[in-house]
Design an enzyme around this catalytic site. Structure first.
Site, PDB file in Angstrom:
ATOM      1  N   LYS A 135      46.930  27.655  49.750  1.00  0.00           N
ATOM      2  CA  LYS A 135      47.270  28.088  50.834  1.00  0.00           C
ATOM      3  C   LYS A 135      48.053  27.150  51.782  1.00  0.00           C
ATOM      4  O   LYS A 135      47.691  25.899  51.351  1.00  0.00           O
ATOM      5  CB  LYS A 135      46.016  28.553  51.788  1.00  0.00           C
ATOM      6  CG  LYS A 135      45.599  30.072  51.002  1.00  0.00           C
ATOM      7  CD  LYS A 135      46.667  31.246  50.962  1.00  0.00           C
ATOM      8  CE  LYS A 135      46.314  32.018  49.680  1.00  0.00           C
ATOM      9  NZ  LYS A 135      45.164  32.944  49.735  1.00  0.00           N
TER      10      LYS A 135
HETATM   11  C1  LIG Z   1      44.716  34.184  49.004  1.00  0.00           C
HETATM   12  C2  LIG Z   1      44.479  35.580  49.320  1.00  0.00           C
HETATM   13  C3  LIG Z   1      43.399  36.020  49.544  1.00  0.00           C
HETATM   14  C4  LIG Z   1      41.980  35.671  49.063  1.00  0.00           C
HETATM   15  O1  LIG Z   1      41.619  34.456  49.718  1.00  0.00           O
HETATM   16  P1  LIG Z   1      40.276  33.700  49.484  1.00  0.00           P
HETATM   17  O2  LIG Z   1      40.155  32.681  50.334  1.00  0.00           O
HETATM   18  O3  LIG Z   1      40.465  32.971  47.941  1.00  0.00           O
HETATM   19  O4  LIG Z   1      39.308  34.838  49.236  1.00  0.00           O
HETATM   20  C5  LIG Z   1      43.341  37.540  50.190  1.00  0.00           C
HETATM   21  N1  LIG Z   1      44.527  38.090  50.298  1.00  0.00           N
HETATM   22  C6  LIG Z   1      45.420  37.518  50.352  1.00  0.00           C
HETATM   23  C7  LIG Z   1      46.844  38.187  50.755  1.00  0.00           C
HETATM   24  C8  LIG Z   1      45.715  36.188  49.736  1.00  0.00           C
HETATM   25  O5  LIG Z   1      46.933  35.610  49.508  1.00  0.00           O
END
Ligand SMILES: *Cc1c(COP(=O)(O)O)cnc(C)c1O
Length: 404
Positions: free
Chosen positions: A202
């Site tokens: 992210k």
């Molecule tokens: C990365 C992501 C998640 C999951 O996030 P985590 O922190 O790994 O639980 C959920 N929704 C979207 C749209 C994502 O890109």
């Protein structure tokens, strides 16, 4: 000497556009994060503690909200689960969301015993299409989860209006959208709950991590309790001099707390975040300018209500004009030494949702159709101009070669 232009795809025996493989994604971690982690380890406080609180305060400042409403947890998935629990989602309820998201958005709905109701997306932004929401609302519908795909905000005014009319809770999936603005306001703070992800890929990363923005400090207090087994005092206070050994289980909670090792990485990332977003925007602009006049490529839009943070740079290819399909195009890019990805395989196409909830590829046709045309290109702050140029050259080389 005239340099020969490199036009033969590497997959057919030509020379790749670059020698060294360019990965799709790389975290932007420097010595600041390393030294901050080492300090936390030396401090002896490895689990949830002062660095969590510090991050919540700094992040709240960045978002312009009350720090008492921000709670760090160990993932977006945990954040969403707590948001749904605090929204009272239970067995038999329905929750509306977009199929154009990661599995976790809908899995958590299922964990609450509820049914995920997928509403098709807008063709341009790939965000939930507000015009299609009302026809899916039943007397069991309780909430709408709005996914800000790729870092582009949903049309929140339209969604909020529908939610008010039908008395539904709105939760923002802001996993891609920490820093995205909708009409000048921070995504994740625009509805009852906002959930962020600080996963390794992210824009702001802690390796693993997440944060939930709650509607009131009282709800946030409940979330703080629920994220640590539902006990009345958190570990931080329990092991301080002012704390005590006594605790009481007030609710059946979860184990969703975040270690300070992660939180301290987040604090360093937050300091560089304006730079991180600046670099992402610059790279996105280089791509947009380069692909502007390529007929077969459409870049994702940036609507006037949104300030985009370019978590993903997704291009849409018109394969009716090309002698190659999406999967083969990805393979050919890989042979040019360019890593790519696809976001997302719509949830309506996954076996679990088809078997359990009877979705088929005919549900959400826009999502299914667009999915087959999309490729996400590498975009991260440590990319050099030359890396970006290589990606552009590789894409153009393949387009020129496979053009009908
Ligand atoms: C990365 C992501 C998640 C999951 O996030 P985590 O922190 O790994 O639980 C959920 N929704 C979207 C749209 C994502 O890109």
């Amino acid at each position: 000497m005239k340099t020969k232009t490199n036009t033969k795809p590497a997959i057919t025996g030509g020379t790749p556009v670059r020698q060294e493989f360019l990965p799709y994604c790389k975290p932007f971690i420097g010595k600041e994060e390393i030294s901050a982690v080492s300090k936390v380890i030396k401090s002896g406080w490895l689990t949830t503690g002062p660095k969590n609180k510090e991050f919540e305060e700094e992040a709240a400042k960045y978002l312009g909200i009350n720090p008492k409403c921000a709670v760090l947890v160990n993932s977006y998935t945990s954040a969403l689960h707590l948001a749904l629990v605090c929204s009272g989602i239970k067995q038999g309820d329905e929750v509306i969301t977009s199929p154009y998201t990661f599995a976790s958005t809908a899995n958590v709905i299922v964990h609450c015993g509820a049914r995920p109701v997928f509403v098709d997306v807008e063709k341009d932004t790939l965000n939930i299409n507000p015009e299609l929401i009302e026809e899916k609302i039943t007397d069991k519908t309780r909430a709408i989860i709005a996914v800000h795909f790729a870092g582009h905000s949903c049309d929140m005014d339209a969604i909020t209006k529908i939610a008010r009319k039908h008395d539904l809770i709105v939760i923002e999936d802001a996993a891609h959208a920490f820093g995205t603005k909708y009409k000048g306001l921070q995504c994740g703070t625009l509805s009852q709950f906002g959930c962020y992800s600080f996963y390794a890929t992210k824009n702001l990363t802690m390796g693993e991590g997440g944060m939930i923005i709650c509607p009131t400090p009282d709800v946030a207090e409940r979330v703080r309790m629920l994220k640590l087994h539902g006990i009345s005092k958190d570990a931080y206070k329990r092991y301080e001099q002012s704390g005590s050994w006594y605790y009481e289980v007030e609710e059946c909670g979860f184990k969703y707390n975040l270690p300070d090792i992660q939180a301290t990485i987040g604090l360093e990332q937050l300091k560089k975040y304006p730079l991180i977003l600046q670099k992402r925007k610059e790279i996105a602009k280089l791509y947009k300018d380069a692909f502007f006049d390529v007929q077969e490529i459409t870049c994702m839009p940036e609507k006037n209500y949104c300030s985009h943070i370019w978590h993903l740079f997704t291009i849409r290819l018109d394969f009716s004009k090309l002698n190659i399909n999406r999967d083969a195009f990805i393979e050919a890019l890989n042979k040019e030494k360019i890593g790519t990805s696809v976001h997302f395989i719509p949830l309506t196409l996954h076996r679990f949702y088809q078997q359990e909830f009877k979705y088929t590829s005919k549900d959400c046709p826009v999502a299914a159709e667009e999915y087959s045309k999309l490729i996400s290109l590498p975009l991260y702050p440590s990319m050099k101009k030359k890396d970006v140029r290589d990606v552009i050259n590789a894409v153009k080389k393949l387009i020129n070669h496979y053009r009908r």
